[in-house]
Design an enzyme around this catalytic site. Structure first.
Site, PDB file in Angstrom:
ATOM      1  N   GLU A 149       0.841  -1.196   0.000  1.00 40.11           N
ATOM      2  CA  GLU A 149       0.000   0.000   0.000  1.00 40.11           C
ATOM      3  C   GLU A 149       0.879   1.251   0.000  1.00 40.11           C
ATOM      4  O   GLU A 149       1.659   1.494   0.922  1.00 40.11           O
ATOM      5  CB  GLU A 149      -0.934   0.018   1.213  1.00 40.11           C
ATOM      6  CG  GLU A 149      -1.922   1.185   1.112  1.00 40.11           C
ATOM      7  CD  GLU A 149      -3.008   1.150   2.183  1.00 40.11           C
ATOM      8  OE1 GLU A 149      -2.903   0.352   3.122  1.00 40.11           O
ATOM      9  OE2 GLU A 149      -3.968   1.943   2.053  1.00 40.11           O
ATOM     10  N   HIS A 164      -4.560   8.489  -0.044  1.00 46.34           N
ATOM     11  CA  HIS A 164      -3.113   8.730  -0.062  1.00 46.34           C
ATOM     12  C   HIS A 164      -2.671   9.383  -1.369  1.00 46.34           C
ATOM     13  O   HIS A 164      -1.827  10.277  -1.369  1.00 46.34           O
ATOM     14  CB  HIS A 164      -2.354   7.417   0.182  1.00 46.34           C
ATOM     15  CG  HIS A 164      -2.660   6.809   1.511  1.00 46.34           C
ATOM     16  ND1 HIS A 164      -2.292   7.391   2.691  1.00 46.34           N
ATOM     17  CD2 HIS A 164      -3.332   5.676   1.852  1.00 46.34           C
ATOM     18  CE1 HIS A 164      -2.719   6.646   3.712  1.00 46.34           C
ATOM     19  NE2 HIS A 164      -3.353   5.603   3.222  1.00 46.34           N
ATOM     20  N   GLU A 201     -12.945   2.481   2.310  1.00 41.81           N
ATOM     21  CA  GLU A 201     -12.328   2.657   3.629  1.00 41.81           C
ATOM     22  C   GLU A 201     -12.722   4.012   4.188  1.00 41.81           C
ATOM     23  O   GLU A 201     -12.631   5.031   3.489  1.00 41.81           O
ATOM     24  CB  GLU A 201     -10.804   2.566   3.486  1.00 41.81           C
ATOM     25  CG  GLU A 201     -10.058   2.633   4.809  1.00 41.81           C
ATOM     26  CD  GLU A 201      -8.548   2.460   4.633  1.00 41.81           C
ATOM     27  OE1 GLU A 201      -7.970   1.602   5.287  1.00 41.81           O
ATOM     28  OE2 GLU A 201      -7.956   3.197   3.815  1.00 41.81           O
TER      29      GLU A 201
END
Lengths: 294, 294, 294, 294
Positions: free
Chosen positions: B147, B183, B241
């Site tokens: 990730e 991100h 998420e």
């Protein structure tokens, strides 16, 4: 970096030798390396002299045009189609004589608001005519660049996908797409993806704002578009186009619906556009570098 | 359409058998086909029983984790690296025993705010360790999905380009990228291009909002991201998420800085996310069809 | 047009007199009218001499800082709070002596990744301390500008709404918000609306890219932000902030997670940022004129 | 939440009683609470009966229209203007008799591509005529909502600012703006700001995609638009408009340039639009809450 061009109607709607020369000078002064002239009538100016002026200033030229209803090669009327073919051949010759390698614009139909749907026969007439014109243009060292425009300016080719299919049916190697951000903003579901889809058929590119005014003073998202030009590998000319009622070519103003004054100072406009496009090209390159370099 | 997953911490931060089962039930009820569990400790629950529950509900599972500083395989300390390797091997085993085919998360370093720059030796330790773990995982039928997270959650891999280079150095075919919109919004110059650049190394995908709350209530531009997933050809799981102080796993909340309550009603959140992702996938397909069909 | 400032760490992470003077000169050369210095230690340089240099160059100055954990006024420990208050008072004095009218940054808590949630007592300590410091600052002709930063750099004030409430509780007229596009990109649901909501409490503004590098090489949508600054009526300084591992202040680099080199040529960076911000201000004004003029 | 309406031409281009009733039924079935009918000819259907059907289904109705060149009240020809006034009065009466409180559309000029610039006299004729029609409409309990459309569909009012000035000159309290995302995407420099600028003069709102097809399958950025509707305080009807060559009203298709088939399944289209608009309204409310709540 891509060569940058500017549409002559930023400077003048006129086409006297003086208009042409002044437009050329302004384009040079504001830092462009190509000037686009629409609808040049070789009877109205000294073609060899102007070609010499262009060469002396090391300026490129692109010629664009839109057919009139009387010369609509997507007509079902054979005589109209024949007249359109003659006009296109003449435009190819003028382009060649001026040193242009590109003829762009609405070459495939009339430029204007249609009041009827396109017909299969008319579409085929356009394809067949363009095939012949393309061969003639090939001998002249000129490419044909079909400008995909919005629904109010043609009924025939409004999207890149339609254009690619049309070009495939023409079947000549020197026929390309002429894409334009103003039109894509209306017609394409995803302008960036359309540019990627155009692939090596992308031959000429217009940057114009959603309301035809200053770049950045409209609704177009430019970053994805410049990223897509990079994805496409397009290194050819990017030409800035803007219309205001401050500078008028009566016919084109009417067809394109220029009812408002979006700017007065065309020198400021041209300098801004050059800086805007340059910065967007550089930013796209920076994004690419960050995204692709560990 | 891609299978849709949901992170278990939408439902509960706990990891008792009851927590796990309730999370599973809620995920099924709200229409997901995969549940992601972070940091499962096989000593705390009956792995075979839970695997059976998953299978009975025809639910997929993905296991994710972030290493702790004591198990940081990007450390320069051999003992810490060895401990990290053991933890990763155990995670692979748990994943396999639960029927998961993917282990994702921050597998390559500690998960948290580093107070030092990455070192060449630490980076190499991480690569060498992951090579061994990848081989072990291959035997278990599990892929490793690294990730790519923001600068405040690791100092080693913050961009797709860094991840691709890292994976190339590992050199094992079952190591992939695990990308996450939250991100990418911080680190990538162009998230869509990063997704395209990931190519066939894209193994797992998280959709999370810029502020970790409801999708659409932040700064992320989703349309280019879903277009890029289509460009990439990614047909595997997309997992939602979201973190709120309403549901707390203390460790993960602290590491990820969840100081605010962005939602209370996790059922409404989960249903909305499923509908949001589904609509964006469908819209991307529509845009593609218009752009690519004459 | 708003005065434009630049963060000194674009030029140097050092704080020797030479560093300061070189940073000042570069800022002048690249066309800025204010320089922002973080964490100036009055023991390390000749404050009156530097104030004279600034005045001689007609350059504005803003001072910013983040508290260290040892001086965290949001601590529950009275001694730590008292130390923090002293540090803030000294910063106000240095700012005043340098001719600054703004002290900005993370004045309300430590600057860094918290490993615990904020406490009610700590929050109250911060408010009470800032009330006293604000009165001291008022006598010095200095405003306090609380920088709203992302969750990884404080646990106390991550959004404009939190900041406005906090300022209301302080209750002093010279306490303002210091907003920053980098942080808003992570925390705000709608950065433009946050700017409008800030109203007359907006005291200082940072423009920084999502990945801390070149403006335009990240994910931030700038047009709505500059439109909102116009809506807000903000005419005060806009300061460009960018960090790269090419120029290092060790402490700040670690806290802000600068692991990557996003640029090497800081002169090119600074010139680009000035041009970028100027163009966005001008474009916002053009959009406003078109939208509001018949 | 705002009531949601749907344009009848999603269902049928016809205006037989059967067409009207089927359109009404489909609108109810797909969850809308208002149906918009363009150009209703009271001679072609039983107005009281249809009003009763609407009331029985608790459905709202809005009537819209565009003047034809023969009834252009912005003409310089007194006779044409008089004919236009009569048409508008009749439309007001039909709207009233159907239970509508809004008459919208291109009420101020012909609907179509002009081949000349607007004239001062024509503009004044339009203002004077609308003043009279507005008074008549006031007695009927009907508001006039002037649809601001793109340059290819009128030459008179292309922007909100022009519309506001025009309404001020009419000087009647029941004249409002009818804004439309499709048209704003072409003409406004900043659609969101235009919506805010419209203030309490915003009377009716159309959501349509840039290419007239499925919402989300074009270039419009919807989030700022829905935020702006919230800023504006607009709580009245939002109506979905989409045209495809799959459903044809010949006149309107030609005027609006519907040469392509952007959808076939109008039930799927209508359901999607309702869900899309609802989600965008809810997301705007969530963004507002996060931005404005500490």
């Amino acid at each position: 970096m891509n060569p940058l061009g500017i549409h002559a109607f930023v400077w003048s709607g006129g086409s006297t030798p003086d208009d042409l020369n002044r437009s050329l000078d302004r384009s040079v002064e504001t830092g462009y390396s190509l000037i686009e002239f629409p609808r040049l009538d070789p009877k109205k100016f000294d073609v060899p002299a102007f070609a010499k002026s262009l060469a002396a200033q090391r300026m490129g030229i692109a010629v664009t045009m839109g057919l009139s209803p009387a010369h609509d090669i997507s007509s079902e009327d054979a005589d109209t189609v024949a007249k359109g073919e003659a006009v296109l051949r003449e435009a190819v010759s003028v382009a060649r004589d001026l040193g242009a390698t590109k003829l762009g614009g609405i070459l495939f139909s009339a430029h204007g608001k249609y009041m009827s749907l396109p017909s299969a026969q008319g579409r085929q007439n356009s394809i067949d005519t363009l095939r012949k014109v393309a061969r003639y243009a090939a001998d002249a060292g000129v490419t044909l660049n079909l400008e995909i425009v919005n629904r109010f300016e043609t009924n025939l080719l409004n999207t890149t996908a339609q254009g690619l299919q049309f070009i495939a049916e023409i079947g000549e190697p020197n026929v390309y797409l002429h894409l334009d951000t103003f039109h894509m903003n209306i017609e394409e579901a995803n302008p960036a993806d359309a540019i990627r889809a155009a692939g090596d058929r992308l031959g000429y590119f217009h940057v114009g704002e959603s309301n035809r005014g200053f770049l950045g003073a409209g609704t177009i998202q430019y970053s994805p578009i410049f990223d897509a030009l990079l994805d496409n590998g397009y290194t050819d000319t990017i030409t800035f186009e803007s219309f205001s009622s401050a500078v008028v070519d009566r016919d084109l103003s009417i067809i394109t619906g220029i009812w408002r004054n979006t700017w007065d100072d065309n020198v400021a406009l041209a300098k801004h556009a050059r800086s805007f496009i340059t910065d967007h090209l550089e930013s796209a390159a920076r994004r690419r570098k960050i995204t692709r370099t560990p």
